[in-house]
Write an enzyme that holds these catalytic residues in place. Sequence first.
Site, PDB file in Angstrom:
ATOM      1  N   ASP A 208      76.731  10.380  30.039  1.00 40.32           N
ATOM      2  CA  ASP A 208      75.888   9.254  29.658  1.00 40.32           C
ATOM      3  C   ASP A 208      74.821   9.077  30.731  1.00 40.32           C
ATOM      4  OD1 ASP A 208      75.027   7.264  28.019  1.00 40.32           O
ATOM      5  OD2 ASP A 208      76.425   5.758  28.725  1.00 40.32           O
TER       6      ASP A 208
ATOM      7  N   HIS B 128      65.351  -0.585  30.484  1.00 40.53           N
ATOM      8  CA  HIS B 128      66.736  -1.013  30.676  1.00 40.53           C
ATOM      9  C   HIS B 128      67.106  -0.994  32.153  1.00 40.53           C
ATOM     10  CE1 HIS B 128      71.052  -1.388  30.231  1.00 40.53           C
ATOM     11  NE2 HIS B 128      71.230  -0.216  30.828  1.00 40.53           N
TER      12      HIS B 128
ATOM     13  N   GLU C 249      76.117  -1.153  23.810  1.00 38.43           N
ATOM     14  CA  GLU C 249      74.955  -0.425  24.320  1.00 38.43           C
ATOM     15  C   GLU C 249      74.431   0.486  23.216  1.00 38.43           C
ATOM     16  OE1 GLU C 249      75.431   1.600  28.011  1.00 38.43           O
ATOM     17  OE2 GLU C 249      75.635  -0.260  29.157  1.00 38.43           O
TER      18      GLU C 249
ATOM     19  N   GLU D  52      72.478   3.458  21.921  1.00 38.41           N
ATOM     20  CA  GLU D  52      72.055   4.708  22.541  1.00 38.41           C
ATOM     21  C   GLU D  52      71.796   5.782  21.486  1.00 38.41           C
ATOM     22  OE1 GLU D  52      74.250   6.024  25.897  1.00 38.41           O
ATOM     23  OE2 GLU D  52      74.898   4.010  26.483  1.00 38.41           O
TER      24      GLU D  52
ATOM     25  N   ASP E 270      77.938   2.759  23.471  1.00 42.57           N
ATOM     26  CA  ASP E 270      78.732   2.906  24.698  1.00 42.57           C
ATOM     27  C   ASP E 270      79.283   1.529  25.078  1.00 42.57           C
ATOM     28  OD1 ASP E 270      79.828   4.017  27.029  1.00 42.57           O
ATOM     29  OD2 ASP E 270      78.037   3.524  28.187  1.00 42.57           O
TER      30      ASP E 270
ATOM     31  N   ARG F 269      81.706  -5.367  31.151  1.00 39.24           N
ATOM     32  CA  ARG F 269      80.771  -5.580  32.249  1.00 39.24           C
ATOM     33  C   ARG F 269      81.430  -6.191  33.487  1.00 39.24           C
ATOM     34  NH1 ARG F 269      76.528  -2.305  31.121  1.00 39.24           N
ATOM     35  NH2 ARG F 269      75.444  -2.897  29.201  1.00 39.24           N
TER      36      ARG F 269
ATOM     37  N   GLN G 165      83.316  -3.407  35.083  1.00 45.88           N
ATOM     38  CA  GLN G 165      82.329  -2.490  35.639  1.00 45.88           C
ATOM     39  C   GLN G 165      81.730  -3.045  36.933  1.00 45.88           C
ATOM     40  OE1 GLN G 165      79.053  -1.766  32.975  1.00 45.88           O
ATOM     41  NE2 GLN G 165      77.921  -0.522  34.431  1.00 45.88           N
TER      42      GLN G 165
ATOM     43  N   LYS H  73      83.910   1.589  31.217  1.00 43.02           N
ATOM     44  CA  LYS H  73      83.285   2.294  30.108  1.00 43.02           C
ATOM     45  C   LYS H  73      84.177   3.380  29.508  1.00 43.02           C
ATOM     46  CE  LYS H  73      78.451   1.659  31.442  1.00 43.02           C
ATOM     47  NZ  LYS H  73      77.856   1.359  30.133  1.00 43.02           N
TER      48      LYS H  73
ATOM     49  N   THR I 213      83.883   4.894  23.020  1.00 38.17           N
ATOM     50  CA  THR I 213      82.474   5.196  22.774  1.00 38.17           C
ATOM     51  C   THR I 213      82.378   5.607  21.309  1.00 38.17           C
ATOM     52  OG1 THR I 213      82.130   5.954  25.049  1.00 38.17           O
ATOM     53  CG2 THR I 213      80.513   6.633  23.393  1.00 38.17           C
TER      54      THR I 213
ATOM     55  N   GLU J  17      71.283  -7.660  28.724  1.00 39.53           N
ATOM     56  CA  GLU J  17      69.845  -7.906  28.816  1.00 39.53           C
ATOM     57  C   GLU J  17      69.389  -9.012  27.873  1.00 39.53           C
ATOM     58  OE1 GLU J  17      67.522  -3.985  29.104  1.00 39.53           O
ATOM     59  OE2 GLU J  17      69.418  -3.472  28.129  1.00 39.53           O
TER      60      GLU J  17
END
Length: 417
Positions: free
Chosen positions: A132, A139, A205, A207, A239, A243, A246, A259, A263, A364
Site C-alpha cells: 500500500d 492526502h 480509505e 484507493e 484499506d 486509526r 495506528q 491496518k 482490506t 480527513e
Amino acid sequence: MTAPLPAYAGLPPTWVPGAAGSGHDVDHLPWGVVVPRDARTDEGARVAVRIGDHVLDVAALAGRERPDLAAAVQGQTLDALLAAGPRTWAALRGWLTDALTREAARPVVEPHLRPLAEVGAHLPFTVADYVDFYASEHHASHVGRLFRPGQPPLPPQWRRLPVGYHGRAGTVVVSGTPVVRPCGLRVLPGDDAPTFGPTRRLDLEAEVAFVVGVPSEPGARVPAAALAEHVLGVVLLDDWSARDVQAYEYVPLGPFLGKSFATSVAAWVTPLAALEAARCPLPGQDPPPAPHLAVDEPAGYDLALEVAVGGTVVSRPPYAATYWSPGQLLAHLTSGGAPLRTGDLLASGTVSGPGADERGSLLELTDGWRVPVATGRGERLALEDGDEVVLRATAAGALGGRVQLGEVAGTVLPARP
C-alpha cells in the site's frame, strides 16, 4: 510487444440485452470469478467477464471455440490468466469483443450467459504480496498537517519516492465480506497509558489498486513504462484502518495492526486496456523524479471515485489528482531488486483531491475527528457498527460512455469478545 487492442470504431453494438451504452459495454469487459448463488461450495467457480447485467462463462466458451486460449481461463481463479501475459490478454479481449458484437456469433455465445443476479462474488485471484503506497499529495499533506501541526506536512523524501508499506495479503477480502471491528492497544481520551480493546476510530480509505500478472526476475528493475506488460488491470480497494491503534503503534516502523485486519477489493478486475480513454497527465512533479522513476505522459488515469456511508455519498475523490503514477509505484517497488509475483496487489493509498468534499478518508473529512460527517445513518466522526461503506468509480470509455469499475462494499460488525 503487446498485441494490438480491439478497434472499437465502426463496431456494431453488442447484442447482449441492455449492455449497449452501459458502464459494462464491450469497451469494458472486466474479469472476475463467479459461482452460482445456490452453490454450497466454491467448486463451481468459473472465470467470467461481465457484459451489461450478465456474466459470460469464458472458460466454457473458450473450451469450445478457442482451445488455443482456453488454458488461460480454466480453474477457479484468475491466476492462470494473470500469468499468461499481455499477448493473451489482448487476444482474449479481441475475441470476446467480436463474439459479443457479431450477431452471427450469438447462437454459440448466448447459452454461456447468465444474469448477474444469479451468481455470487468470489475473490478473483490469489493475492501474492500486498503493498500500500501513499501516492496522493493532497492526502499526505492533509494528514501531515493534522498529525504534525507547526511542522512541514510532508517529509523531505515524499516527493523523491513513492512511500509505501507492506500489508498482509491474507486479510484481503472480496467486496461484500463483513469487516469485524478490530482490537488493539490504544490510548483513550484522558488516559495516560494504553489499554487493549476495540478501536474507537475505525476509518475507510478509498484507493485504486493494480493487479500484477507477469512476474519479474529477482534483481531486475521494472521500468515505469512497462506497466501494461506486467499489470492486467485495476480494482477499487478499501484499506480499512483502526486509526487509534495506528497512531499508537506507527512510530518508528509504520502501520501494522492498525491496518492488518481487513482490506476489501472489488470482485471485478477492470483491464488496463479498458482505461485507455481515461489516460491523463500527472498533476506535476517537483522536483523531477529520479531517472529510474521518470515517465512519459500521459502517465495517470482520470478515475472519478465516490464514497458512500450508509447509502449517502460523503466524498468524490479524483484519482487524476494523484501525484505518483501506477508505473512509478511499479518501478519503485522493483528498484531494489524485489521481484514481482503473479497476484501482487499494488494500492495507491488514500485518494484525495484539493477540495473539502474530495477527501478519501473520514480522518480527513472530519478534519481530524472534529467535524462530524452526515451519512445515511446519522452524523459520524468514525465508522460505527452496522455502517456500510461502498466505493464506486467511473472513467471515460472507448465508446464515448463511462466505464463503471466494480464496486467495493463492506459492513462493519461488532468486535469479537
